[in-house]
Design a protein around this motif. Structure first.
Motif, PDB file in Angstrom:
ATOM      1  N   GLY A 133     -19.057 -19.140  13.672  1.00 22.94           N
ATOM      2  CA  GLY A 133     -18.163 -18.211  14.333  1.00 22.94           C
ATOM      3  C   GLY A 133     -17.653 -18.706  15.666  1.00 22.94           C
ATOM      4  O   GLY A 133     -16.789 -18.075  16.270  1.00 22.94           O
ATOM      5  N   CYS A 134     -18.184 -19.822  16.140  1.00 24.63           N
ATOM      6  CA  CYS A 134     -17.739 -20.369  17.423  1.00 24.63           C
ATOM      7  C   CYS A 134     -17.160 -21.763  17.195  1.00 24.63           C
ATOM      8  O   CYS A 134     -15.948 -21.917  17.082  1.00 24.63           O
ATOM      9  CB  CYS A 134     -18.897 -20.400  18.420  1.00 24.63           C
ATOM     10  SG  CYS A 134     -18.395 -20.832  20.104  1.00 24.63           S
TER      11      CYS A 134
ATOM     12  N   ALA B 292      -7.938 -20.975   1.971  1.00 23.37           N
ATOM     13  CA  ALA B 292      -8.199 -19.872   2.905  1.00 23.37           C
ATOM     14  C   ALA B 292      -9.608 -19.941   3.470  1.00 23.37           C
ATOM     15  O   ALA B 292      -9.813 -19.805   4.676  1.00 23.37           O
ATOM     16  CB  ALA B 292      -7.968 -18.529   2.203  1.00 23.37           C
ATOM     17  N   THR B 293     -10.601 -20.148   2.606  1.00 24.81           N
ATOM     18  CA  THR B 293     -11.981 -20.201   3.086  1.00 24.81           C
ATOM     19  C   THR B 293     -12.276 -21.521   3.803  1.00 24.81           C
ATOM     20  O   THR B 293     -13.045 -21.549   4.764  1.00 24.81           O
ATOM     21  CB  THR B 293     -12.963 -20.021   1.921  1.00 24.81           C
ATOM     22  OG1 THR B 293     -12.694 -21.017   0.914  1.00 24.81           O
ATOM     23  CG2 THR B 293     -12.820 -18.643   1.310  1.00 24.81           C
ATOM     24  N   THR B 294     -11.653 -22.603   3.351  1.00 26.62           N
ATOM     25  CA  THR B 294     -11.867 -23.887   4.020  1.00 26.62           C
ATOM     26  C   THR B 294     -11.317 -23.862   5.434  1.00 26.62           C
ATOM     27  O   THR B 294     -11.888 -24.446   6.357  1.00 26.62           O
ATOM     28  CB  THR B 294     -11.207 -25.017   3.221  1.00 26.62           C
ATOM     29  OG1 THR B 294     -11.721 -25.023   1.886  1.00 26.62           O
ATOM     30  CG2 THR B 294     -11.482 -26.371   3.861  1.00 26.62           C
ATOM     31  N   ARG B 295     -10.217 -23.150   5.632  1.00 27.81           N
ATOM     32  CA  ARG B 295      -9.608 -23.081   6.958  1.00 27.81           C
ATOM     33  C   ARG B 295     -10.525 -22.392   7.965  1.00 27.81           C
ATOM     34  O   ARG B 295     -10.407 -22.615   9.163  1.00 27.81           O
ATOM     35  CB  ARG B 295      -8.271 -22.351   6.869  1.00 27.81           C
ATOM     36  CG  ARG B 295      -7.340 -22.589   8.045  1.00 27.81           C
ATOM     37  CD  ARG B 295      -5.983 -21.957   7.799  1.00 27.81           C
ATOM     38  NE  ARG B 295      -5.321 -22.557   6.650  1.00 27.81           N
ATOM     39  CZ  ARG B 295      -4.964 -21.893   5.553  1.00 27.81           C
ATOM     40  NH1 ARG B 295      -5.208 -20.594   5.462  1.00 27.81           N
ATOM     41  NH2 ARG B 295      -4.360 -22.511   4.573  1.00 27.81           N
ATOM     42  N   LEU B 296     -11.439 -21.568   7.477  1.00 30.10           N
ATOM     43  CA  LEU B 296     -12.381 -20.894   8.367  1.00 30.10           C
ATOM     44  C   LEU B 296     -13.497 -21.824   8.844  1.00 30.10           C
ATOM     45  O   LEU B 296     -14.201 -21.491   9.798  1.00 30.10           O
ATOM     46  CB  LEU B 296     -12.993 -19.684   7.668  1.00 30.10           C
ATOM     47  CG  LEU B 296     -12.018 -18.569   7.252  1.00 30.10           C
ATOM     48  CD1 LEU B 296     -12.764 -17.493   6.485  1.00 30.10           C
ATOM     49  CD2 LEU B 296     -11.319 -17.984   8.471  1.00 30.10           C
ATOM     50  N   GLN B 297     -13.666 -22.956   8.213  1.00 31.88           N
ATOM     51  CA  GLN B 297     -14.734 -23.891   8.567  1.00 31.88           C
ATOM     52  C   GLN B 297     -14.266 -24.768   9.735  1.00 31.88           C
ATOM     53  O   GLN B 297     -13.926 -25.937   9.578  1.00 31.88           O
ATOM     54  CB  GLN B 297     -15.132 -24.745   7.365  1.00 31.88           C
ATOM     55  CG  GLN B 297     -15.363 -23.973   6.082  1.00 31.88           C
ATOM     56  CD  GLN B 297     -16.425 -22.895   6.228  1.00 31.88           C
ATOM     57  OE1 GLN B 297     -17.523 -23.164   6.692  1.00 31.88           O
ATOM     58  NE2 GLN B 297     -16.096 -21.687   5.818  1.00 31.88           N
ATOM     59  N   GLN B 298     -14.248 -24.175  10.929  1.00 32.09           N
ATOM     60  CA  GLN B 298     -13.670 -24.847  12.087  1.00 32.09           C
ATOM     61  C   GLN B 298     -14.431 -26.105  12.497  1.00 32.09           C
ATOM     62  O   GLN B 298     -13.886 -26.952  13.208  1.00 32.09           O
ATOM     63  CB  GLN B 298     -13.607 -23.868  13.259  1.00 32.09           C
ATOM     64  CG  GLN B 298     -12.659 -22.697  13.049  1.00 32.09           C
ATOM     65  CD  GLN B 298     -11.218 -23.146  12.922  1.00 32.09           C
ATOM     66  OE1 GLN B 298     -10.772 -24.046  13.616  1.00 32.09           O
ATOM     67  NE2 GLN B 298     -10.490 -22.530  11.999  1.00 32.09           N
ATOM     68  N   TYR B 299     -15.672 -26.253  12.080  1.00 27.83           N
ATOM     69  CA  TYR B 299     -16.424 -27.453  12.429  1.00 27.83           C
ATOM     70  C   TYR B 299     -15.806 -28.696  11.801  1.00 27.83           C
ATOM     71  O   TYR B 299     -16.020 -29.822  12.288  1.00 27.83           O
ATOM     72  CB  TYR B 299     -17.880 -27.313  11.990  1.00 27.83           C
ATOM     73  CG  TYR B 299     -18.048 -27.024  10.517  1.00 27.83           C
ATOM     74  CD1 TYR B 299     -18.124 -28.040   9.580  1.00 27.83           C
ATOM     75  CD2 TYR B 299     -18.118 -25.711  10.061  1.00 27.83           C
ATOM     76  CE1 TYR B 299     -18.265 -27.767   8.229  1.00 27.83           C
ATOM     77  CE2 TYR B 299     -18.264 -25.429   8.711  1.00 27.83           C
ATOM     78  CZ  TYR B 299     -18.331 -26.449   7.805  1.00 27.83           C
ATOM     79  OH  TYR B 299     -18.469 -26.178   6.467  1.00 27.83           O
ATOM     80  N   LEU B 300     -15.029 -28.535  10.739  1.00 28.39           N
ATOM     81  CA  LEU B 300     -14.381 -29.685  10.110  1.00 28.39           C
ATOM     82  C   LEU B 300     -13.411 -30.365  11.068  1.00 28.39           C
ATOM     83  O   LEU B 300     -13.138 -31.560  10.936  1.00 28.39           O
ATOM     84  CB  LEU B 300     -13.652 -29.256   8.835  1.00 28.39           C
ATOM     85  CG  LEU B 300     -14.528 -28.764   7.677  1.00 28.39           C
ATOM     86  CD1 LEU B 300     -13.647 -28.289   6.522  1.00 28.39           C
ATOM     87  CD2 LEU B 300     -15.471 -29.860   7.207  1.00 28.39           C
ATOM     88  N   ALA B 301     -12.885 -29.593  12.031  1.00 25.75           N
ATOM     89  CA  ALA B 301     -11.958 -30.182  12.999  1.00 25.75           C
ATOM     90  C   ALA B 301     -12.642 -31.203  13.888  1.00 25.75           C
ATOM     91  O   ALA B 301     -11.976 -32.057  14.482  1.00 25.75           O
ATOM     92  CB  ALA B 301     -11.320 -29.091  13.853  1.00 25.75           C
ATOM     93  N   HIS B 302     -13.976 -31.144  14.005  1.00 26.69           N
ATOM     94  CA  HIS B 302     -14.708 -32.052  14.883  1.00 26.69           C
ATOM     95  C   HIS B 302     -15.426 -33.150  14.105  1.00 26.69           C
ATOM     96  O   HIS B 302     -16.161 -33.942  14.707  1.00 26.69           O
ATOM     97  CB  HIS B 302     -15.739 -31.272  15.700  1.00 26.69           C
ATOM     98  CG  HIS B 302     -15.197 -30.026  16.330  1.00 26.69           C
ATOM     99  ND1 HIS B 302     -14.060 -30.024  17.106  1.00 26.69           N
ATOM    100  CD2 HIS B 302     -15.624 -28.741  16.287  1.00 26.69           C
ATOM    101  CE1 HIS B 302     -13.816 -28.796  17.520  1.00 26.69           C
ATOM    102  NE2 HIS B 302     -14.748 -27.996  17.040  1.00 26.69           N
TER     103      HIS B 302
END
Length: 563
Positions: free
Chosen positions: A198-199, A370-380
């Motif tokens: 969530g962060c 849609a659900t993959t986009r919520l996995q913000q840790y992938l950006a790092h």
């Protein structure tokens, strides 16, 4: 014109020069020094507390959220300077107008009273002399005030130059401290990001907790609250840079306010998500990786520690699950919390460390955009561990015959094959991070213990990518070769690497993908990779070697792992 033989002009000139002489003599002999002494005394008094033993009422508590007062040079220094100038000016004005001109000249001398004692003269001649001295005394007061003001202005100007120098040095210290820390972080590749669901947000500075009172400091770095240290409201001095000892303070995320490991601000963080379908064996592989890292630490210069008590607790829970049932429970919940490990290599000042964030998301969370986009840790992400369950591929399932089909069902194949799993999240990975072309991917074929028992398929062997092409998954190899800067392949039995009777060789093989991805961030953590056929891509980094086990002796090697 003479009046009674006396020249009035001569009398006026005589009186005038006498008044000037009296004024100059009184000014230089007494008045100037009196004005300077009292003015400087008021300046000294302005710096002292009004009541000894109590807080200075001039210092207003800082109204902002930071539990400290601004540094003296940033605020109070200028307040004190203005107060000192005002005190000196007020003293000079009071002495001139109220004390000398009003009280001494008008109230005493012009009334025939002594200037210092105030006693009325006993005869008319004495009273006349005092009245004649009054203009000279007034002139002395005026000259004393003007000369004292000029000297005080010169002192104030010199003092202002010193304050500007102090302020400039303080600002230089702030700039130097910030620049040194930024360069240090840049050189070490330190970028702070939250590991909690969530962060996952990056931040330039963590919240530091005062060990004395527990107050949260959100700006504990060189700045307006201090260049070298901040003084907490409890009176404790806190260092402002990691190099000065700030790393010993407890940390919290500035966004979600959750506790962070101490290494977040001093060690480069490497984010490695484990990507795979539901039941592909991601959690089992993570447990095998932990065992493999511990095994390597026993026999080499590799060190492994849990970053926090929560990470140790999570790993112990996973270990108990495997000991009880032989299987890891299916990952539950929404976004995953990173399992954090502090991994080091070498000893002494040349020792290199990385803070590893391992993410084990649910397979369902990477099934669509849609659900993959919520996995913000992938950006790092600094790399990807693609967990490939080949038994879930339709082509592989069709090739099974006889009892192999039953063995495949008992192995609990994933809901999606490796190609479908990769296709479901790859576009969003590029959209979130925009760095897919620079990342490395470690492809880990799981459930090798079952694959070795199948007679319908060739047994897994190195090079694993060639074996994947042989069983009909060449499309996956080609896609990964096109999308990622580097890729390596392994075949691992997580069950053989965990639980009672685990094989050390299998444990170390399970850790090799993670060590290889870590090696791509700088230190030579990596291991013996499976070869990739064909020409070597341009600028491919030279593959590091795994830490070599020491030759066994009668004395057991020390355990440098906290796992």
């Amino acid at each position: 014109m003479n009046v009674g033989g006396v020249d009035p002009g001569f009398l006026v000139r005589t009186f005038g020069w006498t008044t000037v002489a009296i004024g100059v003599l009184v000014c230089l002999g007494y008045g100037l020094w009196r004005f300077l002494a009292l003015a400087l005394g008021s300046v000294v008094s302005s710096f002292a507390p009004r009541t000894p033993g109590v807080a200075d009422p001039r210092i207003d508590p800082y109204p902002g959220p930071e539990p400290v007062q601004p540094a003296y040079w940033a605020r109070q220094m200028w307040i004190d300077a203005v107060a000192a100038v005002q005190a000196a000016a007020h003293t000079v004005w009071y002495l001139l107008v109220y004390h000398w001109l009003d009280e001494i000249v008008r109230g005493r001398l012009l009334r025939g009273r002594g200037g210092s004692s105030g006693v009325r003269a006993g005869n008319a001649f004495g009273r006349l002399v005092l009245r004649l001295v009054a203009p000279g005394t007034a002139l002395a007061a005026l000259l004393s005030a003007l000369l004292a003001s000029a000297l005080l202005l010169a002192v104030a100007a010199a003092f202002a130059v010193q304050l500007l120098l102090v302020g400039g040095l303080a600002l230089a210290g702030v700039t130097g401290g910030r620049s040194a820390e930024r360069l240090w972080k840049l050189a070490r590749g330190i970028r702070m990001k939250c590991p909690y669901p969530g962060c996952y947000r990056p931040f330039p500075l963590a919240v530091h907790v005062c060990p004395g009172c527990g107050a949260a400091h959100r700006e504990l770095w060189p700045g307006r609250f201090g260049a070298l240290r901040h003084v907490c409201r409890c009176g404790r001095a806190l260092p402002t840079t990691a190099l000065a000892g700030r790393r010993r303070l407890a940390l919290r995320c500035p966004h979600c306010d959750k506790e962070l490991p101490a290494a977040v601000g001093t060690t480069r963080v490497v984010h490695l998500p484990l990507i795979g379908g539901t039941s592909a064996g991601k959690t089992m592989l993570m447990a095998a990786v932990l065992e493999g890292l511990r095994s390597w630490s026993h026999e080499s210069a590799l060190t492994v520690e849990f970053a926090s008590i929560a990470d140790r607790r999570e790993a112990n829970t996973l270990g108990r699950q495997l000991e009880t049932s032989g299987w890891a429970l299916k990952t539950q919940g929404g976004q995953p919390r990173a399992l954090m490990l502090l991994i080091g290599w070498g000893r002494g000042p040349l020792r290199r460390r990385r803070l590893l964030y391992l993410y084990d998301p649910m397979g369902e969370s990477l099934r669509d955009a849609a659900t993959t986009r919520l996995q913000q840790y992938l950006a790092h992400a600094d790399g990807v561990v693609l967990v490939a369950d080949v038994l879930a591929a339709l082509g592989v399932r069709r090739a099974l015959h006889g009892g192999d089909g039953r063995l495949a069902v008992e192995a609990r194949p994933a809901d999606l094959g490796p190609v479908d799993t990769y296709a479901a999240f790859t576009g969003e990975l590029q959209g979130l991070g925009g760095r897919r072309g620079r990342l490395g991917v470690a492809v880990v074929v799981t459930k090798r213990d079952v694959l070795d028992r199948l007679s319908s398929l060739p047994r897994p062997r190195d090079p694993v990518d060639a074996w994947l092409e042989e069983i009909g998954l060449g499309e996956l190899v080609r896609i990964l070769g096109h999308d990622f800067a580097a890729r390596r392949y392994w075949a691992v039995s997580a069950r053989a690497a965990t639980g009672a009777g685990a094989l050390v060789s299998e444990q170390r093989r399970a850790a090799e993908p993670v060590l290889w991805l870590l090696s791509r961030t700088g230190p030579q953590f990596g291991g013996r990779p499976a070869a990739v056929p064909g020409p070597r891509p341009p600028r491919m980094p030279r593959l590091p070697r795994m830490p070599r086990p020491r030759r066994r002796t009668d004395t057991a090697a020390p355990d440098r792992s906290s796992l």
